[in-house]
Design a protein around this motif. Structure first.
Motif, PDB file in Angstrom:
ATOM      1  N   MET A   1       0.854  -1.189   0.000  1.00  0.00           N
ATOM      2  CA  MET A   1       0.000   0.000   0.000  1.00  0.00           C
ATOM      3  C   MET A   1       0.884   1.232   0.000  1.00  0.00           C
ATOM      4  SD  MET A   1      -1.341   0.093   3.989  1.00  0.00           S
ATOM      5  CE  MET A   1      -1.462  -1.683   4.264  1.00  0.00           C
ATOM      6  N   ARG A   2       0.261   2.345  -0.334  1.00  0.00           N
ATOM      7  CA  ARG A   2       0.992   3.602  -0.287  1.00  0.00           C
ATOM      8  C   ARG A   2       0.535   4.353   0.970  1.00  0.00           C
ATOM      9  NH1 ARG A   2       4.348   6.080  -3.666  1.00  0.00           N
ATOM     10  NH2 ARG A   2       4.280   8.335  -3.804  1.00  0.00           N
ATOM     11  N   VAL A   3       1.471   4.689   1.838  1.00  0.00           N
ATOM     12  CA  VAL A   3       1.127   5.325   3.115  1.00  0.00           C
ATOM     13  C   VAL A   3       1.833   6.678   3.205  1.00  0.00           C
ATOM     14  CG1 VAL A   3       1.136   5.098   5.621  1.00  0.00           C
ATOM     15  CG2 VAL A   3       0.929   3.052   4.193  1.00  0.00           C
ATOM     16  N   ASN A   4       1.030   7.717   3.315  1.00  0.00           N
ATOM     17  CA  ASN A   4       1.586   9.077   3.407  1.00  0.00           C
ATOM     18  C   ASN A   4       2.576   9.353   2.276  1.00  0.00           C
ATOM     19  OD1 ASN A   4       0.047   9.422   5.712  1.00  0.00           O
ATOM     20  ND2 ASN A   4       1.710   8.828   7.087  1.00  0.00           N
ATOM     21  N   GLY A   5       2.232   8.864   1.079  1.00  0.00           N
ATOM     22  CA  GLY A   5       3.046   9.139  -0.099  1.00  0.00           C
ATOM     23  C   GLY A   5       4.229   8.227  -0.303  1.00  0.00           C
ATOM     24  N   ARG A   6       4.355   7.214   0.579  1.00  0.00           N
ATOM     25  CA  ARG A   6       5.473   6.270   0.427  1.00  0.00           C
ATOM     26  C   ARG A   6       4.947   4.878   0.169  1.00  0.00           C
ATOM     27  NH1 ARG A   6       9.910   6.364   5.060  1.00  0.00           N
ATOM     28  NH2 ARG A   6       9.763   4.212   4.388  1.00  0.00           N
ATOM     29  N   ASP A   7       5.600   4.155  -0.727  1.00  0.00           N
ATOM     30  CA  ASP A   7       5.213   2.763  -0.960  1.00  0.00           C
ATOM     31  C   ASP A   7       5.707   1.905   0.195  1.00  0.00           C
ATOM     32  OD1 ASP A   7       3.914   3.154  -3.392  1.00  0.00           O
ATOM     33  OD2 ASP A   7       5.802   3.113  -4.498  1.00  0.00           O
ATOM     34  N   GLU A   8       4.811   1.107   0.761  1.00  0.00           N
ATOM     35  CA  GLU A   8       5.166   0.219   1.866  1.00  0.00           C
ATOM     36  C   GLU A   8       4.765  -1.200   1.489  1.00  0.00           C
ATOM     37  OE1 GLU A   8       6.795   1.205   4.402  1.00  0.00           O
ATOM     38  OE2 GLU A   8       6.347   3.331   4.727  1.00  0.00           O
ATOM     39  N   ARG A   9       5.682  -2.140   1.686  1.00  0.00           N
ATOM     40  CA  ARG A   9       5.383  -3.540   1.394  1.00  0.00           C
ATOM     41  C   ARG A   9       5.247  -4.287   2.729  1.00  0.00           C
ATOM     42  NH1 ARG A   9       5.436  -6.868  -2.775  1.00  0.00           N
ATOM     43  NH2 ARG A   9       5.977  -5.138  -4.144  1.00  0.00           N
ATOM     44  N   LEU A  10       4.081  -4.835   2.975  1.00  0.00           N
ATOM     45  CA  LEU A  10       3.835  -5.529   4.243  1.00  0.00           C
ATOM     46  C   LEU A  10       3.385  -6.953   3.964  1.00  0.00           C
ATOM     47  CD1 LEU A  10       1.751  -2.779   6.102  1.00  0.00           C
ATOM     48  CD2 LEU A  10       4.047  -3.510   6.697  1.00  0.00           C
ATOM     49  N   ASP A  11       3.862  -7.873   4.786  1.00  0.00           N
ATOM     50  CA  ASP A  11       3.411  -9.255   4.691  1.00  0.00           C
ATOM     51  C   ASP A  11       2.720  -9.562   6.015  1.00  0.00           C
ATOM     52  OD1 ASP A  11       2.969 -11.867   4.166  1.00  0.00           O
ATOM     53  OD2 ASP A  11       5.080 -12.483   4.172  1.00  0.00           O
ATOM     54  N   VAL A  12       1.383  -9.488   6.040  1.00  0.00           N
ATOM     55  CA  VAL A  12       0.647  -9.616   7.300  1.00  0.00           C
ATOM     56  C   VAL A  12      -0.400 -10.720   7.198  1.00  0.00           C
ATOM     57  CG1 VAL A  12       0.948  -7.202   7.978  1.00  0.00           C
ATOM     58  CG2 VAL A  12      -1.027  -7.851   6.611  1.00  0.00           C
ATOM     59  N   PRO A  13      -0.681 -11.389   8.323  1.00  0.00           N
ATOM     60  CA  PRO A  13      -1.785 -12.353   8.339  1.00  0.00           C
ATOM     61  C   PRO A  13      -3.102 -11.658   7.998  1.00  0.00           C
ATOM     62  CG  PRO A  13      -0.429 -12.579  10.308  1.00  0.00           C
ATOM     63  CD  PRO A  13       0.026 -11.331   9.607  1.00  0.00           C
ATOM     64  N   ALA A  14      -4.047 -12.439   7.521  1.00  0.00           N
ATOM     65  CA  ALA A  14      -5.313 -11.884   7.015  1.00  0.00           C
ATOM     66  C   ALA A  14      -6.099 -11.131   8.080  1.00  0.00           C
ATOM     67  CB  ALA A  14      -6.173 -13.000   6.431  1.00  0.00           C
ATOM     68  N   TRP A  15      -5.883 -11.464   9.367  1.00  0.00           N
ATOM     69  CA  TRP A  15      -6.699 -10.869  10.425  1.00  0.00           C
ATOM     70  C   TRP A  15      -6.115  -9.571  10.988  1.00  0.00           C
ATOM     71  CZ3 TRP A  15      -4.173 -15.574  10.842  1.00  0.00           C
ATOM     72  CH2 TRP A  15      -3.043 -15.575  11.642  1.00  0.00           C
ATOM     73  N   VAL A  16      -4.946  -9.143  10.508  1.00  0.00           N
ATOM     74  CA  VAL A  16      -4.333  -7.922  11.044  1.00  0.00           C
ATOM     75  C   VAL A  16      -5.086  -6.691  10.525  1.00  0.00           C
ATOM     76  CG1 VAL A  16      -2.263  -6.462  10.991  1.00  0.00           C
ATOM     77  CG2 VAL A  16      -2.059  -8.927  11.345  1.00  0.00           C
ATOM     78  N   THR A  17      -5.448  -5.823  11.469  1.00  0.00           N
ATOM     79  CA  THR A  17      -6.186  -4.620  11.064  1.00  0.00           C
ATOM     80  C   THR A  17      -5.218  -3.572  10.504  1.00  0.00           C
ATOM     81  OG1 THR A  17      -5.965  -3.555  13.230  1.00  0.00           O
ATOM     82  CG2 THR A  17      -7.913  -4.974  12.884  1.00  0.00           C
ATOM     83  N   LEU A  18      -5.805  -2.639   9.770  1.00  0.00           N
ATOM     84  CA  LEU A  18      -4.999  -1.523   9.262  1.00  0.00           C
ATOM     85  C   LEU A  18      -4.397  -0.747  10.429  1.00  0.00           C
ATOM     86  CD1 LEU A  18      -4.019   0.352   7.003  1.00  0.00           C
ATOM     87  CD2 LEU A  18      -6.254   1.496   7.093  1.00  0.00           C
ATOM     88  N   LEU A  19      -5.169  -0.579  11.509  1.00  0.00           N
ATOM     89  CA  LEU A  19      -4.672   0.159  12.673  1.00  0.00           C
ATOM     90  C   LEU A  19      -3.414  -0.502  13.245  1.00  0.00           C
ATOM     91  CD1 LEU A  19      -4.951   2.388  14.823  1.00  0.00           C
ATOM     92  CD2 LEU A  19      -6.507   0.870  16.079  1.00  0.00           C
ATOM     93  N   ASP A  20      -3.462  -1.810  13.440  1.00  0.00           N
ATOM     94  CA  ASP A  20      -2.297  -2.505  13.998  1.00  0.00           C
ATOM     95  C   ASP A  20      -1.128  -2.498  13.021  1.00  0.00           C
ATOM     96  OD1 ASP A  20      -3.495  -2.981  16.412  1.00  0.00           O
ATOM     97  OD2 ASP A  20      -4.165  -5.003  15.913  1.00  0.00           O
ATOM     98  N   ALA A  21      -1.418  -2.606  11.730  1.00  0.00           N
ATOM     99  CA  ALA A  21      -0.339  -2.575  10.740  1.00  0.00           C
ATOM    100  C   ALA A  21       0.356  -1.209  10.763  1.00  0.00           C
ATOM    101  CB  ALA A  21      -0.891  -2.874   9.347  1.00  0.00           C
TER     102      ALA A  21
END
Ligand code: FES
Ligand code: FES
Length: 144
Positions: free
Chosen positions: A1-21
């Protein structure tokens, strides 16, 4: 995803919320965990330009999308300046969510009257009771 104008690559389990990420994996602690169940608005961020509750949004749903947190505003957004001018906070815990929500409210053209502002900001709770000052700040920012 792009966060605050920066590309971020995350590998998260399906249940992780956007807030926790955002908080635990990207170190963006602006979005606050108030209730973690969609009742307080402290976790409000923008997703593709619209306000969402990040505690009720899965990080996996944000794949390829644009996220904005309070950190991305840089501190000099007109709504942030109006909050400072009107002393629209006490502890500040709710403030990042209030500011992101207020920006959307103005963008949506729903800041016409104080009653409108109160209605469309009703998902953002302030335990310090700074509501009159929050409404005044939004009224001024909308006017500008
Ligand atoms: Fe998301 Fe309260 S933490 S609504
Ligand atoms: Fe303390 Fe709003 S300023 S909860």
């Amino acid at each position: 995803m792009r966060v605050n104008g920066r590309d971020e690559r995350l590998d998260v389990p399906a249940w992780v919320t956007l807030l926790d990420a955002l908080r635990d994996r990207l170190g963006l602690t602006g979005p606050k965990k108030g209730c973690d169940q969609g009742a307080c608005g402290a976790c409000t961020v923008h997703l593709d330009g619209r306000r969402v509750l990040s505690c009720l949004t899965l990080a996996a749903q944000c794949d390829g999308r644009e996220v904005l947190t309070v950190e991305g505003l840089g501190g000099a957004h007109p709504v942030q300046e109006a909050f400072v001018r009107h002393d629209a906070f006490q502890c500040g815990y709710c403030t990042p969510g209030q500011v992101l929500s207020a920006i959307s409210l103005i963008d949506e053209g729903r800041a016409g009257t104080d009653a409108d502002i109160r209605e469309y900001m009703s998902g953002n709770l302030c335990r310090c009771g700074a509501y009159p000052n929050i409404v005044a700040a939004i009224r001024e920012a909308a006017g500008r």
